[in-house]
Design an enzyme around this catalytic site. Structure first.
Site, short mmCIF file in Angstrom:
data_model
loop_
_atom_site.label_atom_id
_atom_site.label_comp_id
_atom_site.label_asym_id
_atom_site.label_seq_id
_atom_site.Cartn_x
_atom_site.Cartn_y
_atom_site.Cartn_z
N PHE A 187 0.82 -1.22 0.00
CA PHE A 187 0.00 0.00 0.00
C PHE A 187 0.84 1.26 0.00
CE2 PHE A 187 0.87 -0.17 4.58
CZ PHE A 187 1.05 1.17 4.87
N LYS B 254 -1.08 -6.92 -9.29
CA LYS B 254 -2.06 -7.04 -8.20
C LYS B 254 -1.69 -5.97 -7.18
CE LYS B 254 -2.97 -8.33 -4.47
NZ LYS B 254 -3.44 -7.37 -3.42
N GLU C 6 -4.99 -3.77 -1.92
CA GLU C 6 -6.44 -3.50 -1.88
C GLU C 6 -6.75 -2.25 -1.07
OE1 GLU C 6 -4.63 -5.92 -0.60
OE2 GLU C 6 -5.77 -7.23 0.74
N SER D 107 5.45 -6.97 3.33
CA SER D 107 6.02 -7.31 4.63
C SER D 107 6.82 -8.61 4.53
CB SER D 107 4.90 -7.43 5.66
OG SER D 107 3.97 -8.40 5.23
N CYS E 136 9.58 1.99 3.35
CA CYS E 136 10.49 0.91 3.68
C CYS E 136 11.91 1.42 3.88
CB CYS E 136 10.48 -0.14 2.58
SG CYS E 136 11.04 0.55 1.03
N GLU F 174 9.55 -4.34 12.88
CA GLU F 174 9.24 -3.16 12.07
C GLU F 174 7.95 -2.52 12.59
OE1 GLU F 174 7.86 -3.93 8.01
OE2 GLU F 174 8.98 -2.20 7.31
P1 NAD Z 1 1.63 -6.63 3.00
O1 NAD Z 1 2.67 -7.69 3.07
O2 NAD Z 1 0.53 -6.69 4.00
O3 NAD Z 1 0.92 -6.65 1.56
C1 NAD Z 1 1.66 -6.61 0.37
C2 NAD Z 1 0.85 -7.30 -0.72
O4 NAD Z 1 0.65 -8.67 -0.35
C3 NAD Z 1 -0.52 -6.69 -0.94
O5 NAD Z 1 -0.79 -6.64 -2.32
C4 NAD Z 1 -1.46 -7.66 -0.23
O6 NAD Z 1 -2.74 -7.73 -0.83
C5 NAD Z 1 -0.74 -8.99 -0.36
N1 NAD Z 1 -0.99 -9.87 0.79
C6 NAD Z 1 -1.26 -9.51 2.08
N2 NAD Z 1 -1.43 -10.59 2.84
C7 NAD Z 1 -1.27 -11.67 2.03
C8 NAD Z 1 -1.31 -13.08 2.26
N3 NAD Z 1 -1.56 -13.60 3.46
N4 NAD Z 1 -1.08 -13.89 1.22
C9 NAD Z 1 -0.82 -13.40 0.00
N5 NAD Z 1 -0.77 -12.07 -0.27
C10 NAD Z 1 -0.98 -11.21 0.74
O7 NAD Z 1 2.39 -5.23 3.06
P2 NAD Z 1 1.76 -3.77 3.15
O8 NAD Z 1 1.21 -3.59 4.53
O9 NAD Z 1 0.87 -3.51 2.00
O10 NAD Z 1 3.06 -2.88 2.95
C11 NAD Z 1 3.93 -2.53 3.98
C12 NAD Z 1 5.12 -3.45 4.04
O11 NAD Z 1 5.82 -3.43 2.80
C13 NAD Z 1 6.15 -3.04 5.08
O12 NAD Z 1 6.61 -4.19 5.73
C14 NAD Z 1 7.25 -2.41 4.26
O13 NAD Z 1 8.54 -2.44 4.84
C15 NAD Z 1 7.21 -3.25 3.04
N6 NAD Z 1 7.83 -2.57 1.91
C16 NAD Z 1 9.07 -2.98 1.54
C17 NAD Z 1 9.72 -2.35 0.51
C18 NAD Z 1 11.09 -2.79 0.09
O14 NAD Z 1 11.57 -2.28 -0.89
N7 NAD Z 1 11.75 -3.72 0.76
C19 NAD Z 1 9.10 -1.29 -0.17
C20 NAD Z 1 7.83 -0.90 0.23
C21 NAD Z 1 7.20 -1.55 1.28
#
Ligand code: NAD
Length: 504
Positions: free
Chosen positions: A154, A178, A181, A231, A286, A388
């Site tokens: 997000f 994808k 959401e 994450s 991040c 985090e």
């Molecule tokens: P998230 O892991 O909750 O979601 C990321 C994506 O995975 C979304 O599209 C979501 O719909 C999907 N998802 C969520 N739960 C899932 C599941 N159980 N099974 C399959 N798919 C699933 O992350 P977020 O809250 O949207 O974003 C924040 C996180 O992203 C933080 O941890 C941040 O550090 C990380 N991030 C990392 C970088 C990097 O470059 N390393 C960059 C941006 C964000």
């Protein structure tokens, strides 16, 4: 307005909007007001299949386009994006909550990758060796993978997809994106722009959804690769599942970025940068700085300077004028999670110097706001330190030496970004050599590499072998074919030889 009266955000399939008929949706909030503003589709299996099948057709068309034709579409996309990025910034602010200038910042960093991708013919060149063996030439060519999946978080609804799709599309692949959401509309706006730029139907698809859509991409044999950002636990799941299914995968995870401050550093510069990097985008980056490692005796003075600056920060709706410094968090649940980490730090004996819990913003009382928070003497055994937080929370850990700071950074499970602040070039050089982190800033707090270098962390911040964009991005989205060729000289004859081919 009841939730069912809200606008429906659907997919983009086969070159056009595709409202969902799955009957499954999730609310999309306006984080500044706390009110739901739309319902986003959550794809069912039929929609996932439809999206992937359309992408496969798109790939068959697009991979047959000449380099010149592909390049003209990329240039058109870049021009449209450059001219109309203000529209995209507003969409991002409306759904994510970050202030408009910050939304523009993420678009500009994404645009850099589009600009890199316009030069793709150079990056897709193969190699040729004439006369590798007598009368035999050997050469290699780079070909696209096919349908590639991108799953984004997000916090950067435009930039993170743009880390991947310009490169993937330039290389001749078809993308199924994808998005998160929580803020799904930026992806649809980008899809409309691609169509206007002349990209054939099916080459850029937006599949809205949750775990079902993600698993659909992970399990469908048509999908050749998965690029994920989110994450760490989900990144690890994506990596393991995609790899088990024989796909190429790069899965970027979470972070806990430290800023090491040596006693010789300019503390005003450090305080400015700690505030910028700790509280920008409400800490939902991040590459945000989460921990200031203050090498004593600087901690007291530095904390005073950071506190002074926090007092001057304005917090409000991202679209307000004059623009605030910081907007809200993404959801009420996320705000509760951030608050719980401050509670944990407090319970573990840390000192809350500035407390952002309980902040309300006049006129936006139901928004998901959380004030900038500064915590001193955070025990390194506390979950508030080891995990985090992803909010506007800056933690100070006091260390007695450079070595103690480096040891702490290197013992962490994340390795995304880090920074050192010092005027000692020798110390900085030693730091860059021995630190176990993928992206390093020297007097630079958020060292996101430019598009022609690659982005990615180490350890649990990246699962897989390829970073995003840059040369590694092109490597990821292509596969090499090596060709050994002999055009017979009429004067020579091969003869019979059953041995393993040797070169002469
Ligand atoms: P998230 O892991 O909750 O979601 C990321 C994506 O995975 C979304 O599209 C979501 O719909 C999907 N998802 C969520 N739960 C899932 C599941 N159980 N099974 C399959 N798919 C699933 O992350 P977020 O809250 O949207 O974003 C924040 C996180 O992203 C933080 O941890 C941040 O550090 C990380 N991030 C990392 C970088 C990097 O470059 N390393 C960059 C941006 C964000």
């Amino acid at each position: 307005m009841t939730t069912t009266d809200l606008p429906h955000i659907g997919h983009w399939i086969d070159g056009g909007h595709r409202p969902s008929t799955s009957g499954r949706t999730a609310p999309v909030f306006n984080p500044a007001t706390g009110a739901p503003q739309a319902n986003v589709a959550l794809a069912d299996q039929a929609e996932i299949d439809e999206a992937i099948a359309s992408a496969q057709r798109g790939f068959e068309t697009w991979s047959g386009y000449s380099i010149a034709k592909r390049q003209s579409v990329l240039f058109a996309f870049r021009e449209l994006l450059n001219a109309r990025k203000g529209e995209l910034a507003e969409i991002i602010t409306r759904e994510h909550g970050k202030v408009v200038s910050d939304a523009m910042g993420e678009i500009l960093r994404g645009q850099e990758v589009v600009e890199l991708a316009t030069g793709f013919p150079h990056l897709l060149k193969g190699a040729f060796n004439e006369n590798a063996s007598t009368g035999i030439d050997v050469y290699s060519i780079k070909q696209p993978l096919g349908v590639v999946g991108i799953i984004s978080p997000f916090n950067f609804p435009a930039m993170v997809p743009m880390w991947f799709f310009p490169v993937a599309i330039a290389a001749g692949n078809a993308v199924v994106l994808k998005p998160s959401e929580k803020d799904p509309s930026a992806a649809l706006w980008l899809a409309e722009l691609w169509a206007e730029a002349g990209l054939p139907a099916g080459v850029f698809t937006v599949l809205q959804g949750d775990k079902l859509a993600v698993d659909g991409l992970l399990n469908d044999p048509v999908v050749q690769s998965v690029s994920f950002v989110g994450s760490t636990p989900i990144a690890q799941y994506i990596y393991e599942t995609a790899a088990k299914n024989g796909k190429r995968v790069q899965a970027l995870g979470g972070a806990k970025n430290h800023m090491l401050v040596l006693p010789d550093a300019d503390l005003d510069l450090v305080a400015d940068q700690a505030v910028n990097a700790g509280y920008g985008a409400a800490g939902e980056r991040c590459m945000a700085i989460s921990v200031v490692l203050a090498v004593e005796p600087v901690a007291n003075e530095l904390i005073a300077k950071i506190s002074e600056r926090i007092a001057g920060l304005r917090i409000g709706a991202g679209s307000a004028t004059p623009e605030p410094h910081m907007g809200p968090l993404i959801t009420a649940e996320h705000r509760a999670k951030v608050a719980s980490y401050v509670d944990i730090a407090e319970a573990d004996g840390a000192e809350i110097v500035v407390d952002g819990r309980g902040l309300t913003v006049a006129g936006c009382e139901d928004g998901f706001f959380f004030g900038p928070t500064l915590i001193d003497r955070v025990p390194t055994t506390s979950r508030a330190y080891t995990e985090e937080i992803f909010g506007p929370v800056l933690e100070v850990v006091r260390v007695s030496s450079y070595e103690e700071g480096v040891e702490l950074i290197n013992s962490g499970r994340f390795g995304n970004g880090t920074a050192i602040f010092t005027n000692d070039g020798g110390a900085a050089r030693r730091f860059q050599h021995e630190i176990q982190v993928g992206m390093i800033g020297i007097n630079v707090p958020i060292p996101v590499p430019v598009a022609y270098h690659s982005f990615g962390g180490w350890k649990q911040s990246l699962f897989g072998d390829a970073k995003a964009y840059g040369v590694q991005g092109f490597e990821f989205f292509t596969r090499e074919k090596a060709i050994t060729s002999r055009w017979l000289d009429p004067a020579t004859h091969g003869g019979i030889n059953l041995g393993f081919p040797q070169n002469d």
